[in-house]
Design a protein around this motif. Structure first.
Motif, PDB file in Angstrom:
ATOM      1  N   ALA A 127    -105.296  31.534  23.773  1.00  0.00           N
ATOM      2  CA  ALA A 127    -105.389  31.338  25.217  1.00  0.00           C
ATOM      3  C   ALA A 127    -106.637  32.017  25.778  1.00  0.00           C
ATOM      4  O   ALA A 127    -107.263  32.860  25.122  1.00  0.00           O
ATOM      5  CB  ALA A 127    -104.143  31.889  25.896  1.00  0.00           C
ATOM      6  N   LYS A 128    -106.997  31.632  26.969  1.00  0.00           N
ATOM      7  CA  LYS A 128    -108.096  32.289  27.668  1.00  0.00           C
ATOM      8  C   LYS A 128    -107.811  33.784  27.770  1.00  0.00           C
ATOM      9  O   LYS A 128    -106.728  34.190  28.178  1.00  0.00           O
ATOM     10  CB  LYS A 128    -108.255  31.680  29.062  1.00  0.00           C
ATOM     11  N   GLY A 129    -108.775  34.594  27.374  1.00  0.00           N
ATOM     12  CA  GLY A 129    -108.591  36.041  27.380  1.00  0.00           C
ATOM     13  C   GLY A 129    -108.203  36.620  26.037  1.00  0.00           C
ATOM     14  O   GLY A 129    -108.306  37.832  25.834  1.00  0.00           O
ATOM     15  N   ASP A 130    -107.736  35.779  25.101  1.00  0.00           N
ATOM     16  CA  ASP A 130    -107.443  36.254  23.743  1.00  0.00           C
ATOM     17  C   ASP A 130    -108.748  36.605  23.027  1.00  0.00           C
ATOM     18  O   ASP A 130    -109.837  36.171  23.425  1.00  0.00           O
ATOM     19  CB  ASP A 130    -106.688  35.190  22.942  1.00  0.00           C
ATOM     20  N   THR A 146    -113.064  32.291  26.594  1.00  0.00           N
ATOM     21  CA  THR A 146    -113.293  32.248  28.041  1.00  0.00           C
ATOM     22  C   THR A 146    -112.786  30.965  28.676  1.00  0.00           C
ATOM     23  O   THR A 146    -112.945  30.770  29.882  1.00  0.00           O
ATOM     24  CB  THR A 146    -114.798  32.401  28.340  1.00  0.00           C
ATOM     25  N   ASN A 147    -112.183  30.089  27.865  1.00  0.00           N
ATOM     26  CA  ASN A 147    -111.677  28.815  28.386  1.00  0.00           C
ATOM     27  C   ASN A 147    -110.238  28.586  27.902  1.00  0.00           C
ATOM     28  O   ASN A 147    -109.773  29.225  26.959  1.00  0.00           O
ATOM     29  CB  ASN A 147    -112.554  27.659  27.916  1.00  0.00           C
ATOM     30  N   ASN A 207    -109.496  26.468  20.147  1.00  0.00           N
ATOM     31  CA  ASN A 207    -110.336  26.923  21.232  1.00  0.00           C
ATOM     32  C   ASN A 207    -111.737  27.139  20.668  1.00  0.00           C
ATOM     33  O   ASN A 207    -111.912  27.159  19.448  1.00  0.00           O
ATOM     34  CB  ASN A 207    -109.794  28.213  21.854  1.00  0.00           C
ATOM     35  N   HIS A 208    -112.708  27.300  21.544  1.00  0.00           N
ATOM     36  CA  HIS A 208    -114.095  27.305  21.116  1.00  0.00           C
ATOM     37  C   HIS A 208    -114.866  28.365  21.876  1.00  0.00           C
ATOM     38  O   HIS A 208    -114.668  28.538  23.084  1.00  0.00           O
ATOM     39  CB  HIS A 208    -114.720  25.928  21.346  1.00  0.00           C
ATOM     40  N   ILE A 209    -115.725  29.079  21.160  1.00  0.00           N
ATOM     41  CA  ILE A 209    -116.497  30.165  21.748  1.00  0.00           C
ATOM     42  C   ILE A 209    -117.985  29.871  21.560  1.00  0.00           C
ATOM     43  O   ILE A 209    -118.432  29.595  20.445  1.00  0.00           O
ATOM     44  CB  ILE A 209    -116.141  31.511  21.095  1.00  0.00           C
ATOM     45  N   LEU A 210    -118.719  29.947  22.654  1.00  0.00           N
ATOM     46  CA  LEU A 210    -120.162  29.734  22.600  1.00  0.00           C
ATOM     47  C   LEU A 210    -120.808  30.873  21.823  1.00  0.00           C
ATOM     48  O   LEU A 210    -120.572  32.050  22.110  1.00  0.00           O
ATOM     49  CB  LEU A 210    -120.724  29.673  24.014  1.00  0.00           C
ATOM     50  N   LEU A 211    -121.622  30.527  20.803  1.00  0.00           N
ATOM     51  CA  LEU A 211    -122.296  31.525  19.971  1.00  0.00           C
ATOM     52  C   LEU A 211    -123.793  31.494  20.222  1.00  0.00           C
ATOM     53  O   LEU A 211    -124.389  30.432  20.413  1.00  0.00           O
ATOM     54  CB  LEU A 211    -122.061  31.248  18.485  1.00  0.00           C
ATOM     55  N   SER A 212    -124.396  32.659  20.162  1.00  0.00           N
ATOM     56  CA  SER A 212    -125.858  32.734  20.161  1.00  0.00           C
ATOM     57  C   SER A 212    -126.344  32.506  18.731  1.00  0.00           C
ATOM     58  O   SER A 212    -125.583  32.683  17.767  1.00  0.00           O
ATOM     59  CB  SER A 212    -126.321  34.104  20.649  1.00  0.00           C
ATOM     60  N   ILE A 258    -106.118  38.424  18.385  1.00  0.00           N
ATOM     61  CA  ILE A 258    -105.289  39.169  19.337  1.00  0.00           C
ATOM     62  C   ILE A 258    -104.873  38.273  20.484  1.00  0.00           C
ATOM     63  O   ILE A 258    -105.704  37.598  21.098  1.00  0.00           O
ATOM     64  CB  ILE A 258    -106.065  40.375  19.894  1.00  0.00           C
ATOM     65  N   SER A 259    -103.564  38.264  20.767  1.00  0.00           N
ATOM     66  CA  SER A 259    -103.043  37.579  21.947  1.00  0.00           C
ATOM     67  C   SER A 259    -102.914  38.601  23.057  1.00  0.00           C
ATOM     68  O   SER A 259    -102.044  39.480  23.010  1.00  0.00           O
ATOM     69  CB  SER A 259    -101.690  36.934  21.650  1.00  0.00           C
ATOM     70  N   SER A 260    -103.783  38.528  24.051  1.00  0.00           N
ATOM     71  CA  SER A 260    -103.774  39.517  25.122  1.00  0.00           C
ATOM     72  C   SER A 260    -102.530  39.395  25.991  1.00  0.00           C
ATOM     73  O   SER A 260    -102.001  40.388  26.482  1.00  0.00           O
ATOM     74  CB  SER A 260    -105.045  39.382  25.965  1.00  0.00           C
ATOM     75  N   ARG A 261    -102.050  38.169  26.188  1.00  0.00           N
ATOM     76  CA  ARG A 261    -100.887  37.964  27.059  1.00  0.00           C
ATOM     77  C   ARG A 261     -99.601  38.479  26.415  1.00  0.00           C
ATOM     78  O   ARG A 261     -98.771  39.105  27.070  1.00  0.00           O
ATOM     79  CB  ARG A 261    -100.741  36.473  27.398  1.00  0.00           C
TER      80      ARG A 261
END
Length: 225
Positions: A119-122, A139-140, A151-156, A174-177
């Motif tokens: 989820a967003k925030g994990d 972040t999405n 889910n997908h994370i933008l990488l440099s 990690i599941s933050s929720r």
């Protein structure tokens, strides 16, 4: 800076829109009929991987991703999360890399792990064999495809280089929720996966990352020229 943030937001939103419209159908491993397990070589495993290029004329978007990674129709390399005695459960996360509209993404999947919703925030964290660490946050909102979530994370480019040039020693999701986490070190594998040892698993990760790096550089050079 505000215009750059808005631009990145638009790119990521478009990426998720296309992903949602093209949901992959993952077949549970229990439903896959496979021959008896054999020891696959590095060349056999890497030779099976397909690079997929897609262009959407309506949305004017382009994407590059992988298919047949260690198992037919898997777009990622599985990282299994549990071993009980000699049995490895089906539950796993998976990672891969892709390019969408000229941007690099880390693609993360969660197979049949309800607590690990991406989820967003994990967060997902990596420790590499040179003790370098990479901590990333989603972040999405995730995409839910039934058996899998992704889910997908933008990488440099610099972050992608860590996967190209180093070996993953450990990972943590990690599941933050829910305030829970799962960890792994890629030391065991399901019998129906072509990859059966940590060394070969790492070879696949580095192959995927390096392939995306080459394709990204080629695309950037074309745009410059």
């Amino acid at each position: 800076m505000s215009y750059f943030i808005i631009f990145i937001g638009v790119v990521v939103a478009a990426y998720f829109k296309i992903k949602e419209e093209n949901k992959e159908q993952i077949v549970p491993l229990d439903d896959i009929i496979v021959p008896a397990q054999k020891n696959y070589t590095k060349d056999e495993v890497l030779g099976m991987i397909e690079v997929v290029n897609e262009y959407d004329d309506f949305e004017d978007t382009s994407s590059v991703y992988f298919n047949n990674v260690s198992i037919d129709n898997y777009k990622y390399i599985p990282f299994y999360t549990e071993k009980i005695g000699d049995f490895v459960c089906h539950n796993h996360i998976g990672i891969s890399f892709s390019i969408f509209n000229g941007n690099i993404f880390l693609d993360v999947y969660s197979f049949d792990i309800s607590e690990m919703g991406l989820a967003k925030g994990d967060e997902i964290k990596f420790i590499f064999d040179n003790n370098e660490k990479l901590f990333l946050t989603f972040t999405n909102a995730r995409i839910n495809n039934g058996y899998t979530k992704n889910n997908h994370i933008l990488l440099s480019p610099e972050e992608l280089n860590l996967f190209c040039e180093n070996k993953i020693d450990k990972w943590k999701l990690i599941s933050s929720r829910r305030n829970v986490y799962t960890v792994g070190d890629n030391s065991f594998f399901h019998k129906e996966c072509m990859v059966q040892n940590k060394e070969l698993c790492q070879e696949v990760v580095q192959y995927l990352a390096s392939k995306i790096r080459i394709l990204f550089l080629n695309t950037r050079n074309l745009n410059i020229n």
